[in-house]
Design a protein around this motif. Structure first.
Motif, short mmCIF file in Angstrom:
data_model
loop_
_atom_site.label_atom_id
_atom_site.label_comp_id
_atom_site.label_asym_id
_atom_site.label_seq_id
_atom_site.Cartn_x
_atom_site.Cartn_y
_atom_site.Cartn_z
N PRO A 172 -34.74 -46.92 15.92
CA PRO A 172 -33.66 -47.89 16.04
C PRO A 172 -32.44 -47.46 15.23
O PRO A 172 -32.53 -46.60 14.35
CB PRO A 172 -34.27 -49.17 15.45
CG PRO A 172 -35.30 -48.68 14.49
CD PRO A 172 -35.86 -47.43 15.11
N THR A 173 -31.30 -48.07 15.53
CA THR A 173 -30.09 -47.79 14.78
C THR A 173 -30.29 -48.09 13.30
O THR A 173 -30.86 -49.12 12.94
CB THR A 173 -28.93 -48.66 15.31
OG1 THR A 173 -28.73 -48.35 16.69
CG2 THR A 173 -27.64 -48.40 14.53
N LEU A 184 -45.91 -40.25 13.78
CA LEU A 184 -45.78 -39.59 12.49
C LEU A 184 -44.33 -39.26 12.12
O LEU A 184 -43.89 -39.58 11.01
CB LEU A 184 -46.64 -38.33 12.44
CG LEU A 184 -46.51 -37.50 11.16
CD1 LEU A 184 -46.97 -38.28 9.94
CD2 LEU A 184 -47.27 -36.19 11.28
N PRO A 185 -43.55 -38.62 13.01
CA PRO A 185 -42.17 -38.31 12.62
C PRO A 185 -41.36 -39.56 12.28
O PRO A 185 -40.62 -39.58 11.29
CB PRO A 185 -41.60 -37.59 13.85
CG PRO A 185 -42.80 -37.03 14.54
CD PRO A 185 -43.88 -38.05 14.33
N ASN A 186 -41.51 -40.61 13.09
CA ASN A 186 -40.75 -41.83 12.89
C ASN A 186 -41.10 -42.50 11.56
O ASN A 186 -40.22 -42.89 10.79
CB ASN A 186 -41.01 -42.83 14.03
CG ASN A 186 -40.97 -42.18 15.39
OD1 ASN A 186 -41.75 -41.25 15.65
ND2 ASN A 186 -40.11 -42.64 16.25
N MET A 187 -42.39 -42.66 11.33
CA MET A 187 -42.83 -43.33 10.12
C MET A 187 -42.49 -42.52 8.87
O MET A 187 -42.08 -43.07 7.85
CB MET A 187 -44.34 -43.60 10.18
CG MET A 187 -44.75 -44.57 11.27
SD MET A 187 -43.91 -46.17 11.11
CE MET A 187 -44.49 -46.70 9.51
N THR A 188 -42.65 -41.21 8.96
CA THR A 188 -42.29 -40.34 7.84
C THR A 188 -40.82 -40.47 7.52
O THR A 188 -40.42 -40.57 6.36
CB THR A 188 -42.65 -38.88 8.15
OG1 THR A 188 -44.06 -38.77 8.36
CG2 THR A 188 -42.24 -37.96 7.01
N ALA A 189 -39.97 -40.48 8.57
CA ALA A 189 -38.53 -40.62 8.36
C ALA A 189 -38.18 -41.95 7.72
O ALA A 189 -37.30 -42.03 6.86
CB ALA A 189 -37.80 -40.45 9.68
N SER A 190 -38.85 -43.02 8.15
CA SER A 190 -38.57 -44.35 7.61
C SER A 190 -38.92 -44.43 6.13
O SER A 190 -38.17 -45.00 5.32
CB SER A 190 -39.37 -45.41 8.37
OG SER A 190 -38.95 -45.49 9.72
N VAL A 204 -42.03 -37.17 23.65
CA VAL A 204 -40.59 -37.17 23.39
C VAL A 204 -40.06 -38.58 23.14
O VAL A 204 -39.37 -38.84 22.15
CB VAL A 204 -39.82 -36.49 24.54
CG1 VAL A 204 -38.31 -36.68 24.34
CG2 VAL A 204 -40.17 -35.01 24.61
N ASP A 205 -40.36 -39.50 24.06
CA ASP A 205 -39.81 -40.86 23.93
C ASP A 205 -40.23 -41.51 22.63
O ASP A 205 -39.44 -42.22 21.99
CB ASP A 205 -40.25 -41.72 25.11
CG ASP A 205 -39.54 -41.34 26.41
OD1 ASP A 205 -38.52 -40.63 26.32
OD2 ASP A 205 -40.00 -41.76 27.48
N SER A 206 -41.48 -41.29 22.22
CA SER A 206 -41.96 -41.90 20.99
C SER A 206 -41.25 -41.33 19.77
O SER A 206 -40.87 -42.06 18.85
CB SER A 206 -43.47 -41.68 20.85
OG SER A 206 -43.97 -42.26 19.66
#
Length: 212
Positions: free
Chosen positions: A146-147, A116-122, A139-141
């Motif tokens: 990616p840069t 969720l955090p990653n996709m929301t940020a994207s 944590v790792d997820s």
């Protein structure tokens, strides 16, 4: 798609068209993958959480009605937007956040696949997103972006710090929030000074007897 989810998506998109003044819209959006994350994301369980930071320390109010803001100038809202169970809702929230007046998002998720955090940020980019791994195994997820697709993250379970970080972002534009952050930090310093003096002046044995 479930009618309840469709209704939420429609509501978010309708709110995004209203062009309300910043004073009337939530400043911080708090989203989580499940209501089982609520204790960590908001109250922190055994430790204070984002709700405690925002409401108790920084005098924010929770806005539950987009069209009727609380009297407090600075507010936040909360939603469950599961990346895996309701990806369309997650996307709609991220896509409409900036138009709805949100200035920063705090996103928390648990499990090994805490997307969720990653996709929301994207999707919300360039709106800043602060990720909260609800568990150590998350944590790792959460931090594995990616840069070129940035996500700021705090340590597992520390939604309190995420709320402070969100307030720091807002403080660059709002002097009042900066003053509240400074006052909070000074209160921490005062607590340390009081403890240090008592420990030294009373001695270890006496100090321990008053804190046990």
């Amino acid at each position: 798609m479930a009618k309840s989810v469709t209704a939420l998506i429609d509501r978010l998109r309708e709110e995004a068209t209203q062009d309300r003044p910043a004073e009337e819209t939530p400043d911080i959006g708090v989203v989580m993958g499940s209501d089982s994350d609520l204790e960590v994301m908001m109250t922190g369980g055994r430790r204070p959480g984002a709700y405690d930071a925002l409401v108790e320390e920084l005098d924010f109010a929770e806005q539950t009605d987009y069209e009727s803001a609380p009297e407090e100038r600075f507010t936040f809202e909360t939603y469950v937007t599961s990346a895996h169970r309701t990806p369309d809702l997650m996307a709609a929230y991220a896509e409409t956040a900036e138009a709805r007046g949100i200035e920063v998002i705090i996103a928390g998720a648990g499990g090994k696949s805490a997307d969720l955090p990653n996709m929301t940020a994207s999707i919300a980019y360039p709106l800043p997103v602060i990720g909260v791994p609800v568990q150590e195994k998350s944590v790792d997820s959460v931090i594995g972006m990616p840069t070129g697709a940035p996500l700021v993250a705090v340590d597992a379970g520390k939604s309190f710090n995420a709320a402070l970080s969100a307030a720091q972002i807002l403080a660059r534009q709002h002097e009042d929030i900066r003053d509240r952050l400074v006052a909070y930090h000074e209160s921490l310093q005062s607590e340390v000074g009081t403890v240090s003096r008592a420990l030294h002046d009373d001695g270890v044995a006496a100090y321990r007897s008053t804190t046990q």
